[in-house]
Design a protein around this motif. Sequence first.
Motif, PDB file in Angstrom:
ATOM      1  N   ASP A  53      13.193  -1.881  -7.314  1.00  0.00           N
ATOM      2  CA  ASP A  53      13.022  -1.935  -5.866  1.00  0.00           C
ATOM      3  C   ASP A  53      11.944  -0.978  -5.364  1.00  0.00           C
ATOM      4  OD1 ASP A  53      15.131  -3.855  -5.134  1.00  0.00           O
ATOM      5  OD2 ASP A  53      16.473  -2.349  -5.979  1.00  0.00           O
ATOM      6  N   ASP A 171      18.208   1.558  -2.544  1.00  0.00           N
ATOM      7  CA  ASP A 171      18.977   0.310  -2.509  1.00  0.00           C
ATOM      8  C   ASP A 171      20.461   0.547  -2.246  1.00  0.00           C
ATOM      9  OD1 ASP A 171      19.747   1.459  -4.900  1.00  0.00           O
ATOM     10  OD2 ASP A 171      19.370  -0.308  -6.132  1.00  0.00           O
ATOM     11  N   LYS A 174      24.159   1.160   3.467  1.00  0.00           N
ATOM     12  CA  LYS A 174      25.306   0.360   3.881  1.00  0.00           C
ATOM     13  C   LYS A 174      25.282   0.166   5.400  1.00  0.00           C
ATOM     14  CE  LYS A 174      27.003   0.316  -0.300  1.00  0.00           C
ATOM     15  NZ  LYS A 174      26.944  -0.927  -1.104  1.00  0.00           N
ATOM     16  N   ARG A 244      15.496  -3.961   2.752  1.00  0.00           N
ATOM     17  CA  ARG A 244      15.437  -5.135   1.881  1.00  0.00           C
ATOM     18  C   ARG A 244      16.165  -4.883   0.573  1.00  0.00           C
ATOM     19  NH1 ARG A 244       9.598  -7.024  -0.258  1.00  0.00           N
ATOM     20  NH2 ARG A 244       9.822  -4.986  -1.217  1.00  0.00           N
ATOM     21  N   ALA A 245      15.936  -3.716  -0.036  1.00  0.00           N
ATOM     22  CA  ALA A 245      16.587  -3.392  -1.299  1.00  0.00           C
ATOM     23  C   ALA A 245      18.096  -3.264  -1.140  1.00  0.00           C
ATOM     24  CB  ALA A 245      16.016  -2.091  -1.866  1.00  0.00           C
ATOM     25  N   SER A 246      18.542  -2.809   0.037  1.00  0.00           N
ATOM     26  CA  SER A 246      19.967  -2.581   0.272  1.00  0.00           C
ATOM     27  C   SER A 246      20.689  -3.811   0.809  1.00  0.00           C
ATOM     28  CB  SER A 246      20.148  -1.429   1.266  1.00  0.00           C
ATOM     29  OG  SER A 246      19.624  -0.218   0.748  1.00  0.00           O
ATOM     30  N   GLY A 247      19.953  -4.870   1.142  1.00  0.00           N
ATOM     31  CA  GLY A 247      20.580  -6.072   1.662  1.00  0.00           C
ATOM     32  C   GLY A 247      21.106  -5.910   3.076  1.00  0.00           C
ATOM     33  N   VAL A 248      20.438  -5.081   3.889  1.00  0.00           N
ATOM     34  CA  VAL A 248      20.855  -4.830   5.266  1.00  0.00           C
ATOM     35  C   VAL A 248      19.645  -5.004   6.181  1.00  0.00           C
ATOM     36  CG1 VAL A 248      22.690  -3.246   4.567  1.00  0.00           C
ATOM     37  CG2 VAL A 248      20.398  -2.338   5.057  1.00  0.00           C
ATOM     38  N   THR A 249      19.868  -4.831   7.481  1.00  0.00           N
ATOM     39  CA  THR A 249      18.787  -4.798   8.454  1.00  0.00           C
ATOM     40  C   THR A 249      18.662  -3.377   8.978  1.00  0.00           C
ATOM     41  OG1 THR A 249      18.926  -7.113   9.158  1.00  0.00           O
ATOM     42  CG2 THR A 249      18.096  -5.540  10.774  1.00  0.00           C
ATOM     43  N   HIS A 286       8.700 -10.269   8.626  1.00  0.00           N
ATOM     44  CA  HIS A 286      10.108 -10.016   8.350  1.00  0.00           C
ATOM     45  C   HIS A 286      10.758  -9.174   9.447  1.00  0.00           C
ATOM     46  CE1 HIS A 286       8.824 -11.292   4.351  1.00  0.00           C
ATOM     47  NE2 HIS A 286       7.861 -10.375   4.436  1.00  0.00           N
ATOM     48  N   ARG A 327      22.828  -7.565   7.431  1.00  0.00           N
ATOM     49  CA  ARG A 327      21.585  -8.334   7.395  1.00  0.00           C
ATOM     50  C   ARG A 327      21.638  -9.476   8.397  1.00  0.00           C
ATOM     51  NH1 ARG A 327      17.722  -9.402   3.490  1.00  0.00           N
ATOM     52  NH2 ARG A 327      17.792  -7.139   3.195  1.00  0.00           N
ATOM     53  N   VAL A 331      14.757  -8.395   8.579  1.00  0.00           N
ATOM     54  CA  VAL A 331      15.066  -7.220   7.770  1.00  0.00           C
ATOM     55  C   VAL A 331      14.846  -5.945   8.583  1.00  0.00           C
ATOM     56  CG1 VAL A 331      14.506  -5.964   5.634  1.00  0.00           C
ATOM     57  CG2 VAL A 331      14.433  -8.460   5.670  1.00  0.00           C
TER      58      VAL A 331
END
Length: 335
Positions: A53, A171, A174, A244-249, A286, A327, A331
């Motif tokens: 990442d 990454d 939370k 992006r790496a953490s899967g959140v916004t 994004h 997310r 992003v």
Amino acid sequence: MTPRERIRLTQYAHGGGCACKIPPGELEDVLQGLGRGVRVRDPAGELLVGLDDGDDATVVGLSEDLAVLATTDFFPPVVDDPYDWGRIAATNALSDVYATGGRPLMALNLLGWPRGVLPFELAREVLRGGLAVAAEAGCHVAGGHSVDDPEPKYGMAVTGLVDPDRVLRNDAGKPGVPLSLTKPIGIGVLNSRHKATGEVFPQAVRAMTQLNREPAAAALAAGVVCATDVTGFGLLGHAFKLARASGVTALIDSAAVPCLDGARQALRDGYVSGGTQRNLEWVRPHSDLSAVTEEEALLLADAQTSGGLLVAGEIPGAPVVGELVPRGEHVLVVR
């Protein structure tokens, strides 16, 4: 008048500092297909953080309670004073160690010098500046590598140590966690003005030579697990990578982001680097930037050299500039 007083080092560089990074989109295209890098089966250590990442440093676990990390950073002159350039470049190289939660152990100098064009007296001053910062950080410096280069460049390859259970990663963010920023932005536009006009901005030099050691220690003490440093891709670019790496916004509150004195005026006067413009174009598809002006978006994307830490958590003395949320459509959202 000495050579140090006569020569403007920034005039020998095609760009300045971390603004000279390969654009993030182009870099990702280069790395595409390389996967997780080269991983070998070695009983001496396991690769814990690699290419995945675009984290700040590589980490290899040596035992249950010890890991080694490695990073490198170098760039052309960002200021005209050679001693300050050396200090800035060394501080920037050490920053990746702190951004990963480690402590620097050893550094090697990396020097490119146009021999026959610039006097070696200036190179000595650059190296002296790097040594001063390494001493402040408690980091050994023993040799390194130099080449004859048409453009002056300086930096360090740094090795450090970290607890494998306390690695700060980009990454691990939370939803529901605030975002804190430990240095003001605006370094890039002030450096661009310095390169163009020769004006000196002590506030920018102070920011660039401030080690990220204390905020990193504060983050670890607060139980933070996610952080990155803000350098050439700007606040927006590094927040985008983290989210992006953490899967959140990542939600950024533009009014809460601290800015160096003189930076907004430099922006209004047009001292915007190509690196900053490329940063904004990279994150734009994004992101939701509808709540801010183009000028404000450019400042938030300003390419920093030796910037602060972007911390997923609250730490003393660092303003909260946003938060991480589940997310959504984008992003990155700036409000």
